[in-house]
Scaffold this active site. Structure first.
Site, PDB file in Angstrom:
ATOM      1  N   LEU A 100      -3.262 -35.306  -7.667  1.00  0.00           N
ATOM      2  CA  LEU A 100      -2.704 -35.955  -6.470  1.00  0.00           C
ATOM      3  C   LEU A 100      -3.587 -35.596  -5.281  1.00  0.00           C
ATOM      4  O   LEU A 100      -3.845 -34.422  -5.051  1.00  0.00           O
ATOM      5  CB  LEU A 100      -1.286 -35.433  -6.178  1.00  0.00           C
ATOM      6  CG  LEU A 100      -0.173 -35.730  -7.191  1.00  0.00           C
ATOM      7  CD1 LEU A 100       1.087 -34.959  -6.820  1.00  0.00           C
ATOM      8  CD2 LEU A 100       0.124 -37.225  -7.257  1.00  0.00           C
ATOM      9  N   HIS A 101      -4.074 -36.591  -4.572  1.00  0.00           N
ATOM     10  CA  HIS A 101      -4.836 -36.266  -3.363  1.00  0.00           C
ATOM     11  C   HIS A 101      -4.740 -37.329  -2.278  1.00  0.00           C
ATOM     12  O   HIS A 101      -5.281 -37.152  -1.204  1.00  0.00           O
ATOM     13  CB  HIS A 101      -6.308 -36.035  -3.709  1.00  0.00           C
ATOM     14  CG  HIS A 101      -7.063 -37.311  -3.966  1.00  0.00           C
ATOM     15  ND1 HIS A 101      -6.973 -37.976  -5.161  1.00  0.00           N
ATOM     16  CD2 HIS A 101      -7.877 -38.049  -3.181  1.00  0.00           C
ATOM     17  CE1 HIS A 101      -7.728 -39.073  -5.099  1.00  0.00           C
ATOM     18  NE2 HIS A 101      -8.288 -39.138  -3.913  1.00  0.00           N
TER      19      HIS A 101
END
Ligand code: UD1
Length: 379
Positions: A216-217
């Site tokens: 997740l970014h």
């Protein structure tokens, strides 16, 4: 303006951030194998940490760049501006016949702007993808790059349709397949020799223990503290059932530190960003992938691992149509429900998207180095 190319044709290729390196690698190789072509490689330095950059050059066997601009981080405006400023003199000195950009990062757009303003035509690889969400910085990069590029190389049918709707002439659109998949298929065997599963304690004498992989970014998931905390809580709960390995992007790491996040469950394991071969091997043996990345949605379709995408839209609808990817939205409860379904009800195997066959770079270079008539561009 009519453009006439003289041999050898000089193609200036631009890479800047992690997802660019695996796309440029096969194009560079293909270009340098052709006597009529010469490649100049520029690394903008948008990503500069060894674990986001150097290790990819090593894993993918990319030669050192001819020019390293070392722009580093900054706001979107500052980073883009710095690439504009540093790339222009490189472009003027190299006098390429064309500039080739890949993907949708700030380096893609900045290099495109420099080139077109110098009258150098641009080839965009991975053109036409649209999430229809302009809050995503990548969507803006994609739209603007495609608006001024000369050649548009697409990975899926939806991209060609988007470009036609935006008024791009059909003869400029080439359905070439997916260069990132060229790299995946070329590296699969070497990746299988990775020891990452042993190092993470996932390999046992009896086989590989079931696990999932999380990345997740995206700003929409990690920049708002409540959203990030909600997703982490869901992942910790899921980790009780299926251990999760989470290689943490620097952007996410910074947000976790800022929030003082403590992870008390054993099931969710945070590890540093991984190199290409290790990560590929880790993905390939997973039961489930949970991500907000663009590229990982595509890789899951070839590795045949179910992918849950924590976003409301995808610019890569073929991954959903082909049955390996499901958009679950950004609500933690929806993610948990979808993961539960995969684990308890199973997943019907999908199929491979058309032309994701390992030969996209060859098709692209065939066009760029091919018939002079194809290269006669009138603007
Ligand atoms: C960029 C791309 C995104 C891609 C992602 C993959 C844009 C707009 N976004 O997002 O499309 O999916 O890369 O990684 O171009 N940082 C480091 N070390 C680095 C690079 C960055 O610590 O080597 C930090 C920066 O200081 C910054 C943050 O990570 O705070 C974000 O970096 P940036 O390049 O701006 O965008 P990404 O979020 O990585």
């Amino acid at each position: 303006m009519a453009l006439a190319f003289s041999a050898p044709r000089t193609i200036l290729m631009v890479a800047g951030a992690r997802p660019n390196f695996m796309k440029v690698a096969p194009l560079l190789k293909e270009c340098e194998a052709r006597p009529g072509c010469r490649a100049v490689l520029v690394h903008t330095g948008q990503h500069y940490d060894p674990e986001l950059s150097e290790i990819f050059f090593r894993d993918l066997g990319i030669r050192p760049p001819d020019h390293a601009l070392e722009v580093g981080s900054g706001s979107h405006a500052a980073q883009t501006a710095e690439i504009l400023r540093r790339f222009e003199p490189v472009c003027q000195a190299a006098r390429p016949d064309l500039v080739l950009v890949v993907g949708d990062v700030n380096s893609t757009l900045a290099a495109t702007l420099v080139a077109v303003k110098l009258g150098i035509p641009v080839a965009h690889v991975e053109a036409g993808l649209r999430s229809f969400d302009r809050a995503m910085p990548e969507e803006v990069n994609r739209l603007l790059t495609d608006a001024v590029a000369t050649w548009h190389f697409t990975t899926e049918a939806s991209a060609g349709e988007n470009l036609l709707r935006e008024g791009i002439a059909p003869e400029r659109i080439h359905f070439a397949g997916n260069v990132m998949i060229d790299t995946l298929l070329a590296c699969r065997e070497r990746a299988a020799a990775s020891t990452i599963l042993d190092r993470l304690g996932l390999a046992t004498p009896a086989g590989v223990r079931p696990y999932g992989v999380v990345t997740l970014h995206r700003p929409s998931n990690v920049d708002a503290p409540a959203q990030l905390a909600g997703l982490l809580a869901a992942l910790q709960a899921l980790g009780e059932e299926l251990p999760l390995i989470f290689p943490v992007h620097p952007r996410t790491a910074a947000r976790l530190t800022a929030q003082g996040a403590t992870l008390d469950g054993q099931g969710l394991r945070l590890v540093p960003p991984q190199g290409y071969l290790d990560f590929l091997h880790l993905l390939s043996r997973a039961r489930l992938i949970i991500t907000d990345s663009g590229g990982i949605q595509e890789e899951s379709a070839i590795l045949e691992v179910p992918c849950l995408t924590v976003r409301n839209s995808t610019e890569r609808p073929v991954t959903v149509e082909c049955g390996w990817n499901r958009l679950v939205g950004t609500r933690p409860s929806a993610l948990l429900a979808a993961a539960g379904e995969v684990l308890h009800e199973g997943w019907r195997p999908g199929r491979r998207p058309p032309l994701w066959d390992g030969h996209a770079s060859r098709r692209i270079l065939d066009v760029l180095a091919g018939e002079p008539a194809l290269l006669e561009v009138t603007r």
